[in-house]
Design a protein around this motif. Structure first.
Motif: not given
Lengths: 287, 338, 396
Positions: C343-349
């Protein structure tokens, strides 16, 4: 602008009155308040829609089939709600709440996914201009139909033997049965008549608005209010009350431009009307 | 209004009341169920139970109104909405803790109900019902509109703020405990109210209004009081629903909810205290747990309501067999001396 | 208040035992095992709360159905980096509080990776909850201002809010058909406050004049009173903001009263919904209606063929196309994450690293500071009784 506002309000008010009459017809004849009357009308409108668009029946045949269906539906509702286990009018009225939910849900399940629909134009299109305001033929038909139904209710209940039997059964079922009145047949006829009227109202509303399971929502509450202001007995008072509510809504929308105010005024009219009617009940012979 | 007289000394209120029966057993069962639920259910199911318990308080009010004088309390969603938003405002804007906010909400419900009761005490049952529909629609519309958008969030609603009790911020499990305690208190209070003298007078009014007046019962006053109490239950339920679900939106508290609450009261039955809880469980909690679509839930409510009113008009908790198992022997009939 | 009842209620000894078991199991697990909810070696589970029954059933069914079909097409081609996308849809009847319950179920019971939804009320119901839970809310089929204002770290929108829609389409229509006076007709709920102000500001900025703002309610019982006012005011344009069926009934009354504005009727995206034509009660003249179509082309456009082909036997409406668009962006975002999906990587992307992405049926999608990843709208008009594109360009 004032005359146009009045014309618009009167047209709307007669629609409320027509919804009120579908309720009054049954209350006057059986004592039961059918909360599901409008939903049954909606269901019949969908049946007419299916007959016209799915089965491609000619207009007159489709209308006849729908009316027959509505009569049979009224009979089925009577058997399923009343005859199965007779009870007092309050319990029977509460059963119609269950029927309301069932009919509404069934309509949503069958037709809800692709609603709203355009109801086929089976009534004449055209307008009559009154003081710069165009009133459609369908709206005039609503007014005419409301007056005819109100007269018919009066004639039926006051001037015919059937009406006398209906009132007798409504007044005292046991005594009527003891005296040889065919109580079940009389009740059945009342329910069938009420459902047929509701069917016609449903088709008119579908024509005026659009066809959807929630198409009665804008006018249902005002219809109930108009009926209650007529004490659920007087078709004439219910029609007048409907027209008053319609004019109030139209005028407050035109001159005050606040829908909330329109609803507050309607609520006040209903409240005051019910109080006044309550005080005068018993002093006036109901018509 | 007639001059208030003390009831005639020849008048004896009925001793066996057909409402709120077996209150102690009902409260014990409710407490045990709510207490065991956190250990028996998954998180999401517990949320549903908590929300259902909150709604059941409103249903209890509706059931009490119907059981006593046959009142169709269709104003209940409006009272729930008023209670929820008064509590929300009290917590958010006034910084009150949960208990005073809830009390304020109940007071608001009472204050709205008193004039409404005064208007409606002279109306027959169906007139009251139609006025109830209209009032619910009006309140829902006003709360959805621009007029009170700062408090209500308009038609989209608002999250219900975290509350605190005695300095402890409620969340998760403590939230549930507070809610359960409130629900049990509401159920405890109901038989105390409705088995009091006032409750007995209401039963007499249901049996014969004229008789009640003739022995000096102020029927209008009692109708007003009943309206106020039923509405107070509605307002309190609104606070609990906000607490349980974490969100309040005006469109949800509409005419359709009026019918659903009445259906839950009728299906559960009004004879036993737990009838409200039973109706809420059957028509609200279980359908949600089994993931029925909303249309299927409405259909279920309609079918169950119709079936109950036909076959078990006193409600599902009033099966004869079950009644015989738990009912005390009836009081001996008083027959006139021959 | 955060509904949901995690482990605190368990007995201390039980918790300790569970911890011991968990540690044992964890030590035996493969080193590269995914611990992210909803993500396994072979699948990514997404959740949707949608009003597939109730007043917005048609829109919700199309949105969820076309998104599902897009995922099915991608799964048939091997999925995203070897993982199939699974979509769990739960009905909320168009109600915000039920949507919140559904979001809780999706997270606590279904254990989904991310959530999407459709509908203004339903989105409002779950917005705060998902923000508190830090769960991505991806491209809902909704036009709530609150989706992007204030900007939330977990929430990403694809479709311009009502105020942006009406400003863009009004500006375009005024540019094309000329300056004129306008009357704004709006439903009274506060959702349309910003849109009404935006419309008025755009008219004034374009050199026009707002003659009046007329307030209506949802399911307006009668439109005659509104049209009576319109006839008195005689505007060049009518700018309308309400539901599709209410707009249809408004048009019906306008047609009956002969009160059609000379230059046109401008509206938000529900005006581009088939429900408007179904409730209009009769033919709508060509070049009378101009409706905003957020982010995508008009569903009947040749450019939308790829989306229409997802379900060849079905007529794709506006919300079906939006579902396909949301699905496409979700797939692309997951593809760009690679094997390590969190989730963290998705929102950062999505926050500031999502490079421009385009399909044939929508405008360019890219990161934006306010998390509204497509700022423009298409414009639909009616010709020969059906919606067509008024322009091939996207307007802002």
């Amino acid at each position: 602008m004032l005359l146009a506002t009045l014309a618009g309000g009167i047209s709307l008010g007669f629609l409320y009155g027509l919804v009120a009459l579908t309720l009054i017809l049954l209350v006057r004849t059986t004592g039961v308040l059918n909360f599901a009357a409008a939903e049954v009308g909606m269901l019949c409108a969908f049946v007419a829609f299916a007959a016209l668009t799915q089965f491609h029946l000619p207009v007159l045949v489709a209308v006849a089939v729908t009316l027959v269906f509505s009569g049979l539906l009224g009979a089925a509702v009577y058997c399923g709600i009343v005859l199965i286990r007779p009870a007092d009018p309050l319990t029977l009225s509460l059963r119609t709440l269950g029927l309301l939910l069932i009919v509404n849900s069934v309509a949503y399940k069958i037709w809800g996914a692709n609603s709203p629909y355009t109801f086929p134009r089976i009534l004449p299109e055209g307008v009559v201009t009154i003081s710069g305001f165009n009133v459609g033929y369908v709206q005039l038909l609503v007014i005419a139909f409301a007056i005819v139904i109100a007269l018919a209710v009066w004639v039926l209940t006051e001037r015919t033997r059937l009406g006398l039997l209906l009132r007798a059964v409504s007044s005292d079922r046991e005594a009527a049965a003891d005296l040889g009145v065919p109580v079940v047949s009389v009740d059945l006829m009342a329910w069938c008549m009420a459902t047929v009227v509701a069917c016609c109202v449903g088709i008119l509303v579908a024509h005026l608005f659009f066809l959807a399971p929630d198409m009665m929502a804008p006018i249902l509450l005002a219809g109930f209010a108009a009926a209650q202001l007529g004490d659920m007995q007087s078709a004439r008072v219910a029609l007048i009350a409907g027209v008053v509510l319609g004019i109030i809504q139209s005028a407050s929308s035109v001159y005050f431009n606040q829908p909330e105010l329109s609803q507050i005024l309607s609520f006040l009219v209903l409240t005051v009307g019910l109080i006044i009617r309550g005080r005068f009940r018993g002093r006036v012979i109901s018509t | 209004m007639t001059a208030r007289e003390t009831p005639s000394r020849f008048f004896r209120p009925p001793t066996a009341l057909p409402v709120m029966m077996h209150p102690v057993l009902g409260v014990v069962i409710l407490t045990v169920c709510l207490g065991l639920a956190p250990f028996a259910l998954a998180d999401y199911q517990l949320t549903l139970v908590a929300t259902g318990a909150a709604y059941s308080v409103a249903v209890l009010g509706v059931a009490a109104g119907f059981a006593t004088i046959g009142m169709l309390a269709l104003t209940q969603p409006a009272m729930m909405l008023i209670g929820a938003y008064v509590a929300l405002y009290a917590i958010e804007a006034l910084g009150l803790s949960f208990v005073p906010a809830a009390l304020l909400a109940v007071l608001a419900g009472l204050l709205v109900a008193l004039p409404l009761g005064w208007i409606t005490c002279r109306l027959d049952r169906f007139s009251f019902a139609v006025l109830g529909f209209a009032f619910t629609y009006l309140v829902s519309m006003l709360m959805s509109s621009n007029l009170l958008v700062g408090v209500t969030g308009g038609e989209l609603g608002k999250p219900f703020p975290s509350a605190n009790v005695f300095g402890m911020v409620l969340h998760d499990f403590t939230n549930y405990v507070a809610l359960a305690v409130c629900v049990v208190l509401a159920y405890l209070l109901a038989p105390i109210i409705f088995r009091s003298t006032m409750g007995r007078f209401l039963i007499v009014m249901r049996q014969d209004d004229v008789l009640a007046k003739s022995v000096g019962i102020d029927t209008n006053l009692h109708r007003i009081l009943l309206t106020a109490i039923v509405s107070a239950y509605g307002a309190f339920s609104g606070v609990l629903v906000g607490l349980a679900s974490g969100f309040v939106a005006p469109p949800h508290f509409d005419v359709a909810l009026s019918i659903s609450l009445l259906a839950m009261a009728l299906v559960g039955g009004t004879r036993y205290l737990l009838g409200a809880a039973a109706g809420t469980l059957i028509l609200l909690v279980l359908p949600a747990m089994f993931n029925l679509t909303l249309i299927d839930r409405n259909l279920l409510v309609g079918v169950v309501l119709l079936a109950c009113l036909i076959f078990v008009p006193e409600g599902l908790l009033s099966f004869d067999r079950l009644g015989r198992l738990v009912r005390r022997p009836p009081a001996p009939e008083r027959t006139p001396a021959s | 208040m955060t509904p949901g009842y995690p482990m605190q209620r368990r007995h201390l000894l039980t918790a300790a035992a569970a911890l011991a078991c968990g540690l044992t199991l964890a030590s035996a697990a493969p080193a590269h095992a995914q611990s992210e909810p909803g993500v396994t070696a072979t699948s990514i589970k997404l959740g949707m709360s949608a009003g597939i029954t109730g007043p917005i059933a048609f829109a919700s069914r199309q949105f969820s159905s076309y998104m599902q079909k897009y995922f099915d097409k991608v799964n048939a081609a091997g999925g995203v980096n070897g993982r199939k996308i699974e979509l769990v849809v739960i009905d909320d009847g168009g109600k915000g509080d039920v949507a919140l319950q559904n979001a809780q179920r999706l997270l606590q019971q279904e254990r989904v990776f991310a959530i999407t939804t459709i509908g203004t009320a339903t989105t409002a119901g779950i917005l705060d909850y998902l923000t508190r839970q830090n769960v991505p809310l991806l491209f809902p089929g909704a036009y709530n201002t609150e989706l992007v204002n204030p900007t939330r770290p977990n929430t990403f929108a694809l479709f311009q809010a009502y105020e942006g829609q009406i400003a863009a389409v009004t500006r375009w229509v005024y540019g094309k058909k000329g300056v004129g006076s306008a009357v704004i007709v709006r439903a009274n709920p506060p959702s349309f406050d910003l849109a009404a102000k935006s419309a008025a500001a755009t008219v004034e900025a374009s050199g026009g004049k707002v003659l009046a703002t007329l307030n209506t309610s949802y399911n307006q019982p009668e439109w005659a009173s509104i049209v009576i006012r319109l006839k008195e005011l005689k505007p060049d344009y009518i700018i309308v903001m309400t539901t599709a069926s209410d707009m249809g009934r408004m048009w019906k009354e306008i047609a009956q009263q002969g009160a059609a504005p000379p230059k046109g009727i401008i509206g938000i995206s529900p005006l581009a919904d088939q429900a408007f034509l179904d409730t209009a009660g009769g033919p709508v003249p060509d070049d009378m209606i101009y409706a905003a179509v957020p982010a995508t082309v008009v569903p009947t456009s040749p450019e939308a063929k790829d989306a229409r082909d997802l379900s060849p036997g079905e007529t794709m409406g506006l919300f079906g196309l939006e579902g396909a668009a949301s699905g496409a962006v979700i797939v692309e975002a997951l593809r760009r994450l690679g094997a390590d999906v969190t989730r963290a990587k998705l929102t950062a992307l999505l926050h500031d690293k999502f490079e421009p992405f385009k399909t044939s049926f929508m405008d360019t999608v890219k990161s934006s500071p306010d998390h509204l990843m497509v700022q423009s709208v298409g414009v639909a008009t009616v010709k020969s009784g059906a919606f067509v594109a008024a322009t091939t360009e996207f307007v802002k």
